[in-house]
Scaffold this motif. Sequence first.
Motif, short mmCIF file in Angstrom:
data_model
loop_
_atom_site.label_atom_id
_atom_site.label_comp_id
_atom_site.label_asym_id
_atom_site.label_seq_id
_atom_site.Cartn_x
_atom_site.Cartn_y
_atom_site.Cartn_z
N THR A 8 -2.01 -2.50 7.94
CA THR A 8 -2.30 -1.30 7.15
C THR A 8 -3.03 -1.66 5.88
OG1 THR A 8 -0.37 -0.13 8.03
CG2 THR A 8 -1.27 0.66 5.95
N ALA A 25 -11.45 9.23 5.92
CA ALA A 25 -10.46 8.19 6.21
C ALA A 25 -10.76 7.46 7.52
CB ALA A 25 -9.06 8.81 6.27
N TYR A 65 -6.70 -2.22 6.64
CA TYR A 65 -7.44 -0.96 6.72
C TYR A 65 -7.72 -0.45 5.32
CZ TYR A 65 -7.83 4.13 6.77
OH TYR A 65 -8.22 5.42 6.52
N CYS A 66 -6.71 -0.47 4.45
CA CYS A 66 -6.90 0.01 3.08
C CYS A 66 -7.96 -0.81 2.35
CB CYS A 66 -5.57 -0.04 2.33
SG CYS A 66 -4.36 1.21 2.83
N ALA A 76 -7.33 6.03 9.99
CA ALA A 76 -5.97 6.32 9.54
C ALA A 76 -5.19 7.05 10.63
CB ALA A 76 -6.01 7.16 8.27
N GLU A 123 -1.33 5.59 3.85
CA GLU A 123 -2.59 5.06 4.39
C GLU A 123 -3.71 5.04 3.35
OE1 GLU A 123 -3.28 3.73 7.43
OE2 GLU A 123 -1.15 3.87 7.95
N CYS A 124 -3.33 4.88 2.07
CA CYS A 124 -4.32 4.83 0.98
C CYS A 124 -5.23 6.06 0.99
CB CYS A 124 -5.14 3.55 1.05
SG CYS A 124 -4.14 2.05 0.86
N LYS A 179 -11.42 0.16 3.56
CA LYS A 179 -11.77 1.52 3.13
C LYS A 179 -12.07 1.57 1.63
CE LYS A 179 -8.55 4.70 2.91
NZ LYS A 179 -7.59 5.75 3.32
N LEU A 180 -11.25 0.92 0.82
CA LEU A 180 -11.46 0.95 -0.62
C LEU A 180 -12.76 0.26 -1.00
CD1 LEU A 180 -7.77 0.36 -1.64
CD2 LEU A 180 -9.16 2.30 -2.40
N THR A 225 -3.18 8.25 -3.52
CA THR A 225 -3.07 6.80 -3.37
C THR A 225 -4.41 6.09 -3.51
OG1 THR A 225 -1.29 7.29 -1.79
CG2 THR A 225 -2.05 5.02 -1.94
N GLU A 226 -5.44 6.62 -2.89
CA GLU A 226 -6.75 5.97 -2.98
C GLU A 226 -7.22 5.90 -4.43
OE1 GLU A 226 -11.37 6.42 -1.36
OE2 GLU A 226 -9.72 7.42 -0.29
N PRO A 284 0.83 -1.20 0.00
CA PRO A 284 0.00 0.00 0.00
C PRO A 284 0.86 1.25 0.00
CG PRO A 284 0.09 -0.91 2.21
CD PRO A 284 0.83 -1.88 1.32
#
Length: 375
Positions: free
Chosen positions: A248, A296, A251-252, A276, A206-207, A255-256, A216-217, A197
Amino acid sequence: MGLTSNNTLVPAALATVALFACTVWLWPRLARRGWRSVSGRVGLLFAVQLSLFVSVGLFANQTFGFYASWADLFGQETDQGVVVDHTPGNRSSGPLRVTEIGGVPGRSGFRPSSVGQVQKVDIVGRTMHIASPAYIYLPPEYFQERYRARTFPAAVVLTGYPGTARALVDKLHYPRTALQLVKDGRMRPMILVMLRPTVAPPRDTECVDVPGGPQTESFFAEDLPQAVTQHYRVTEGPRSWGIIGDSTGGYCALKLAMHHPGVYAAGAGLSPYYKAPVDPTTGDLFQGDKALRNRANLWWCLKHLPGPDTSLLVSSSKEGEANYKDTLKFIERVKAKETTRISSIILESGGHNFNTWRREIPATLEWVSGLLGDR
């Protein structure tokens, strides 16, 4: 000698043993009060401690895959640049280049049609201009004649921070596990896209779409699926992609899937957290943007936003994981959302480490495969 090579670890360990033996041998000769004797004792103790610290650090890095190279360790990675693959036979050219081709570690045989294939690739997002190396696992069916016209669902697999993409192949055994699960009839063939990530090392993004920084996201939600789909026979449609991650990466993944349910039909977080962090490794992710900070925070999303039409999986253990209580709370919050599905893997015990995640990966891959479509 590479940072993760045994050619580095073994000499470091031998040096530690030699320094310890030297200390035992010389200590009686240095048992005096003069400054030279005192300096000698201090020097020997310092050398042994430093050598032991280096050896343990190298062993831990090799085991858990924190850093892939010396340049990675010291924040000097320069793996950038836009690449376009013009190899005949590709579905289309695009910002993805295959740099290495190999078999599946831990499985005998070299024919892709029998054991599949792991390809190392360089990916550069056309829109976000983020560059990242990755590993692609292609199942045996991808190379078999009877599946020549078939497309396959895909899943992004993310490491923790800092992590190395290669650890997903060699340490967490994703390709080997997927191959065995298909042979056992527990999952359908699926393409795996394995990477970190951390697309702007050494920073932990943290995306997040960082204002004035790495987007990043958006890279994971737009550029990555597009680049992979252009290069490989990936099924197109809203139920074609899943995403998995640990720590991590977990979490990404959650969230995605929550933010982009039209892209990711399933998101699995192994030992995830749900908000995040902001610390020295992340820097200022939000630049004072309260809306971005809230976005986030998965707790905030569950409280203030409609439930996304996606499926989520979370994992923890009753003993050994710090996120156990938060995970139970997260499950209850998601259950209150009619359009979001939630599943879990709760172990009796297991720490925040590779051994725990290897116990959870088979069930996770089976769960993701059952939610994705193909044709």
